[in-house]
Design a protein around this motif. Structure first.
Motif, PDB file in Angstrom:
ATOM      1  N   LEU A 161       0.817  -1.203   0.000  1.00 10.28           N
ATOM      2  CA  LEU A 161       0.000   0.000   0.000  1.00 10.28           C
ATOM      3  C   LEU A 161       0.856   1.261   0.000  1.00 10.28           C
ATOM      4  N   LEU A 162       2.039   1.192   0.587  1.00 12.97           N
ATOM      5  CA  LEU A 162       2.917   2.358   0.644  1.00 12.97           C
ATOM      6  C   LEU A 162       3.504   2.716  -0.717  1.00 12.97           C
ATOM      7  N   THR A 163       3.432   1.812  -1.680  1.00 12.51           N
ATOM      8  CA  THR A 163       3.986   2.083  -3.001  1.00 12.51           C
ATOM      9  C   THR A 163       2.960   2.664  -3.967  1.00 12.51           C
ATOM     10  N   LEU A 164       1.727   2.819  -3.543  1.00  9.80           N
ATOM     11  CA  LEU A 164       0.678   3.309  -4.432  1.00  9.80           C
ATOM     12  C   LEU A 164       0.770   4.817  -4.624  1.00  9.80           C
ATOM     13  N   SER A 165       0.391   5.271  -5.805  1.00 13.28           N
ATOM     14  CA  SER A 165       0.384   6.710  -6.092  1.00 13.28           C
ATOM     15  C   SER A 165      -0.772   7.366  -5.340  1.00 13.28           C
ATOM     16  N   GLY A 166      -0.703   8.681  -5.223  1.00 14.58           N
ATOM     17  CA  GLY A 166      -1.773   9.428  -4.567  1.00 14.58           C
ATOM     18  C   GLY A 166      -3.100   9.249  -5.278  1.00 14.58           C
ATOM     19  N   GLU A 167      -3.052   9.236  -6.602  1.00 15.66           N
ATOM     20  CA  GLU A 167      -4.258   9.030  -7.411  1.00 15.66           C
ATOM     21  C   GLU A 167      -4.878   7.663  -7.117  1.00 15.66           C
ATOM     22  N   THR A 168      -4.031   6.634  -7.016  1.00 13.44           N
ATOM     23  CA  THR A 168      -4.516   5.289  -6.733  1.00 13.44           C
ATOM     24  C   THR A 168      -5.077   5.198  -5.322  1.00 13.44           C
ATOM     25  N   LEU A 169      -4.420   5.848  -4.366  1.00 11.89           N
ATOM     26  CA  LEU A 169      -4.930   5.843  -2.995  1.00 11.89           C
ATOM     27  C   LEU A 169      -6.290   6.519  -2.913  1.00 11.89           C
ATOM     28  N   ASN A 170      -6.465   7.603  -3.666  1.00 16.27           N
ATOM     29  CA  ASN A 170      -7.773   8.259  -3.695  1.00 16.27           C
ATOM     30  C   ASN A 170      -8.830   7.332  -4.296  1.00 16.27           C
ATOM     31  N   GLU A 171      -8.470   6.632  -5.372  1.00 16.02           N
ATOM     32  CA  GLU A 171      -9.401   5.684  -5.992  1.00 16.02           C
ATOM     33  C   GLU A 171      -9.735   4.553  -5.021  1.00 16.02           C
ATOM     34  N   LEU A 172      -8.731   4.059  -4.314  1.00 17.63           N
ATOM     35  CA  LEU A 172      -8.940   3.001  -3.328  1.00 17.63           C
ATOM     36  C   LEU A 172      -9.860   3.489  -2.212  1.00 17.63           C
ATOM     37  N   ASN A 173      -9.636   4.706  -1.743  1.00 20.19           N
ATOM     38  CA  ASN A 173     -10.468   5.276  -0.687  1.00 20.19           C
ATOM     39  C   ASN A 173     -11.920   5.417  -1.146  1.00 20.19           C
ATOM     40  N   ARG A 174     -12.128   5.919  -2.364  1.00 14.64           N
ATOM     41  CA  ARG A 174     -13.494   6.037  -2.897  1.00 14.64           C
ATOM     42  C   ARG A 174     -14.153   4.663  -3.023  1.00 14.64           C
ATOM     43  N   GLY A 175     -13.376   3.689  -3.499  1.00 11.52           N
ATOM     44  CA  GLY A 175     -13.909   2.340  -3.640  1.00 11.52           C
ATOM     45  C   GLY A 175     -14.275   1.714  -2.310  1.00 11.52           C
ATOM     46  N   LEU A 176     -13.432   1.932  -1.303  1.00 10.72           N
ATOM     47  CA  LEU A 176     -13.725   1.416   0.045  1.00 10.72           C
ATOM     48  C   LEU A 176     -15.023   2.004   0.580  1.00 10.72           C
ATOM     49  N   LYS A 177     -15.183   3.307   0.417  1.00  7.01           N
ATOM     50  CA  LYS A 177     -16.418   3.945   0.883  1.00  7.01           C
ATOM     51  C   LYS A 177     -17.632   3.356   0.169  1.00  7.01           C
ATOM     52  N   LYS A 178     -17.494   3.153  -1.141  1.00 11.35           N
ATOM     53  CA  LYS A 178     -18.612   2.630  -1.929  1.00 11.35           C
ATOM     54  C   LYS A 178     -18.989   1.217  -1.494  1.00 11.35           C
ATOM     55  N   ILE A 179     -17.999   0.314  -1.335  1.00 14.00           N
ATOM     56  CA  ILE A 179     -18.361  -1.064  -0.986  1.00 14.00           C
ATOM     57  C   ILE A 179     -18.855  -1.178   0.452  1.00 14.00           C
ATOM     58  N   THR A 180     -18.342  -0.342   1.375  1.00 12.34           N
ATOM     59  CA  THR A 180     -18.860  -0.399   2.747  1.00 12.34           C
ATOM     60  C   THR A 180     -20.290   0.137   2.798  1.00 12.34           C
ATOM     61  N   GLU A 181     -20.567   1.212   2.052  1.00 13.52           N
ATOM     62  CA  GLU A 181     -21.940   1.742   2.013  1.00 13.52           C
ATOM     63  C   GLU A 181     -22.902   0.731   1.407  1.00 13.52           C
ATOM     64  N   ARG A 182     -22.475   0.070   0.328  1.00  9.41           N
ATOM     65  CA  ARG A 182     -23.343  -0.932  -0.307  1.00  9.41           C
ATOM     66  C   ARG A 182     -23.600  -2.102   0.632  1.00  9.41           C
ATOM     67  N   THR A 183     -22.564  -2.546   1.357  1.00 13.47           N
ATOM     68  CA  THR A 183     -22.737  -3.660   2.291  1.00 13.47           C
ATOM     69  C   THR A 183     -23.661  -3.265   3.432  1.00 13.47           C
ATOM     70  N   GLN A 184     -23.507  -2.047   3.946  1.00 14.97           N
ATOM     71  CA  GLN A 184     -24.396  -1.581   5.016  1.00 14.97           C
ATOM     72  C   GLN A 184     -25.840  -1.502   4.532  1.00 14.97           C
ATOM     73  N   LYS A 185     -26.013  -1.079   3.276  1.00 16.23           N
ATOM     74  CA  LYS A 185     -27.364  -0.896   2.725  1.00 16.23           C
ATOM     75  C   LYS A 185     -28.072  -2.206   2.434  1.00 16.23           C
ATOM     76  N   ASP A 186     -27.363  -3.155   1.771  1.00 16.54           N
ATOM     77  CA  ASP A 186     -28.049  -4.383   1.352  1.00 16.54           C
ATOM     78  C   ASP A 186     -27.649  -5.628   2.136  1.00 16.54           C
ATOM     79  N   GLY A 187     -26.646  -5.531   3.015  1.00 12.84           N
ATOM     80  CA  GLY A 187     -26.248  -6.669   3.842  1.00 12.84           C
ATOM     81  C   GLY A 187     -25.459  -7.745   3.108  1.00 12.84           C
ATOM     82  N   ARG A 188     -25.171  -7.523   1.824  1.00 13.15           N
ATOM     83  CA  ARG A 188     -24.432  -8.505   1.033  1.00 13.15           C
ATOM     84  C   ARG A 188     -22.958  -8.135   0.987  1.00 13.15           C
ATOM     85  N   SER A 189     -22.134  -9.083   0.545  1.00  6.72           N
ATOM     86  CA  SER A 189     -20.704  -8.845   0.387  1.00  6.72           C
ATOM     87  C   SER A 189     -20.424  -8.126  -0.926  1.00  6.72           C
ATOM     88  N   HIS A 190     -19.432  -7.242  -0.902  1.00  8.34           N
ATOM     89  CA  HIS A 190     -19.024  -6.517  -2.106  1.00  8.34           C
ATOM     90  C   HIS A 190     -17.502  -6.462  -2.152  1.00  8.34           C
TER      91      HIS A 190
END
Length: 149
Positions: free
Chosen positions: A2-31
Motif C-alpha cells: 500500500l505504501l507504493t501506491l500513487s496518490g491518485e490510486t490511494l484516492n481511488e482506493l479510498n473512494r472504492g472502500l467507501k462505496k463497498i462499505t456503504e453498499r454492504t451496510q445498505k443491502d447486507g451482502r458482500s461486495h
C-alpha cells in the motif's frame, strides 16, 4: 504494498472502500473492489461483508486465487474490511509464479474480460505534495493546513 501506491490510486482506493462499505451496510451482502497494480504484475482485492472471519477468509482466498490466475500475475493481495467502518480485519498475499492449469482455465473463463479489474498506478518513491495541494489523508483540507502541521 500500500505504501507504493500513487496518490491518485490511494484516492481511488479510498473512494472504492467507501462505496463497498456503504453498499454492504445498505443491502447486507458482500461486495469487492479489485485493482490491477503497476504494470499488471500484482493485484489487490478488497472484500467487505458481514460473514464471520473464517468464512470471509475462505471466500477472499478463493477469489484472490482466481483473480491472480485470470490476470496472469505473480502475486495478489487480499484485504478484508469491516462493513461498519471500512477498517481492515485481515489480509493475505499469494506470491508464486503463474502456471497454466486447465481446471483454473475453466474456473476463470470470462473473468479477465468482462470483470477485468481497474488498472492502478504504483510509484517507486513517494510523490511530492505541494503545500496547496489537497491533503493525501483525504480530509479535503490543503496539505499545509492538515498533515504538514
Amino acid at each position: 504494498m500500500l505504501l507504493t501506491l500513487s496518490g491518485e490510486t490511494l484516492n481511488e482506493l479510498n473512494r472504492g472502500l467507501k462505496k463497498i462499505t456503504e453498499r454492504t451496510q445498505k443491502d447486507g451482502r458482500s461486495h469487492d473492489l479489485t485493482l490491477l497494480l503497476g504494470e499488471g504484475d500484482t493485484g489487490l482485492t478488497v472484500h467487505c461483508g458481514q460473514l464471520p472471519n473464517a468464512e470471509a477468509l475462505e471466500k477472499l482466498a478463493h477469489h484472490c486465487r482466481l483473480r491472480k490466475y485470470a490476470q496472469g500475475t505473480g502475486s495478489w493481495f487480499g484485504l478484508a474490511v469491516r462493513a461498519g467502518d471500512g477498517l481492515p480485519k485481515f489480509g493475505l498475499n499469494f506470491r508464486f509464479p503463474w502456471k497454466q492449469d486447465n481446471a483454473m482455465d475453466a474456473a476463470t473463463k470470462g473473468m479477465a474480460g468482462d470483470q477485468a479489474p481497474r488498472r492502478a498506478r504504483i510509484v517507486s518513491k513517494s510523490p511530492k505534495i505541494g503545500r496547496n495541494e489537497p491533503c493525501f489523508c483525504g480530509s479535503g483540507k490543503k496539505f499545509k493546513k492538515c498533515c504538514l502541521q
